[in-house]
Design a protein around this motif. Sequence first.
Motif, PDB file in Angstrom:
ATOM      1  N   ALA A 173       5.467  -8.255  -1.576  1.00  0.00           N
ATOM      2  CA  ALA A 173       5.319  -6.990  -0.855  1.00  0.00           C
ATOM      3  C   ALA A 173       6.032  -7.035   0.492  1.00  0.00           C
ATOM      4  O   ALA A 173       6.704  -6.067   0.887  1.00  0.00           O
ATOM      5  N   HIS A 199      -0.588  -5.121  -4.493  1.00  0.00           N
ATOM      6  CA  HIS A 199       0.224  -5.199  -3.276  1.00  0.00           C
ATOM      7  C   HIS A 199       1.508  -4.377  -3.420  1.00  0.00           C
ATOM      8  O   HIS A 199       1.909  -3.671  -2.481  1.00  0.00           O
ATOM      9  N   VAL A 200       2.152  -4.464  -4.567  1.00  0.00           N
ATOM     10  CA  VAL A 200       3.403  -3.730  -4.764  1.00  0.00           C
ATOM     11  C   VAL A 200       3.147  -2.228  -4.815  1.00  0.00           C
ATOM     12  O   VAL A 200       3.924  -1.433  -4.282  1.00  0.00           O
ATOM     13  N   VAL A 203       3.143  -0.767  -1.456  1.00  0.00           N
ATOM     14  CA  VAL A 203       4.496  -0.586  -0.920  1.00  0.00           C
ATOM     15  C   VAL A 203       5.118   0.695  -1.473  1.00  0.00           C
ATOM     16  O   VAL A 203       5.761   1.461  -0.745  1.00  0.00           O
TER      17      VAL A 203
END
Length: 228
Positions: A173, A199-200, A203
């Motif tokens: 990330a 987490h991605v 983003v």
Amino acid sequence: MTIVEIVDVTPRYRRIIFSAPDLVEALEIFPTAWLRLWIPNPDRGERHLSQRGYTFVDVNADNGTFGLEFVLHETKGPAGDWARAANVGDVSEVALTPARISLPEGTREIVLAGDITALPAINSWVSDLDASVQARVFIEDDHHDVDQLPAVTRSGDTWAWIRREGKRGEALAEHLRAAVAPSARQYAWAAGEKTLVKHVRAVMKDHLGLIRGQHFSQFYWIEGHSPA
């Protein structure tokens, strides 16, 4: 379908080739096309079968064959155990899945992120892209054999392998935030371990500002649980 070949790409990444002419004839191949593989799960009973999803690779319509790729996790799990013990001639049951993901019209950049369990799907995306769409691939992994793993490359695309630091997905990330700027014609796709995908996904929404229809994410496995 019947196993006709087994290839150990690396000690932890195995490709199994199957012969299934009728299944291949019925296939519609598109990015991330996958099937459900039914495998023995003795921990749940002598005859119990569990299902796991795998992306098609190396489909050969002329020969009626295709491949599935398996990450041989250190954690014990029914799919990894099955893949390790597989032999040429073994027969398996599968079910096709019709789910399809398409790029929004006008997309010029696709951001593909995940761990190596997402590698077959990422390669399927890159293989299918129009020349007008640039692929930017980001994979988090903490092994030293990534240069031996299959990677579909095209002129203008970029691949980045990020070493894991801290919890899964944190380094990935952070790298994405530094390397990828928001774009009006951008699409993002991510898959892999559950925490990494979380987490991605943050983003995608917070940094890239992508809205529904401009991104897709899905977790394949959970660290500490029996992996697919």
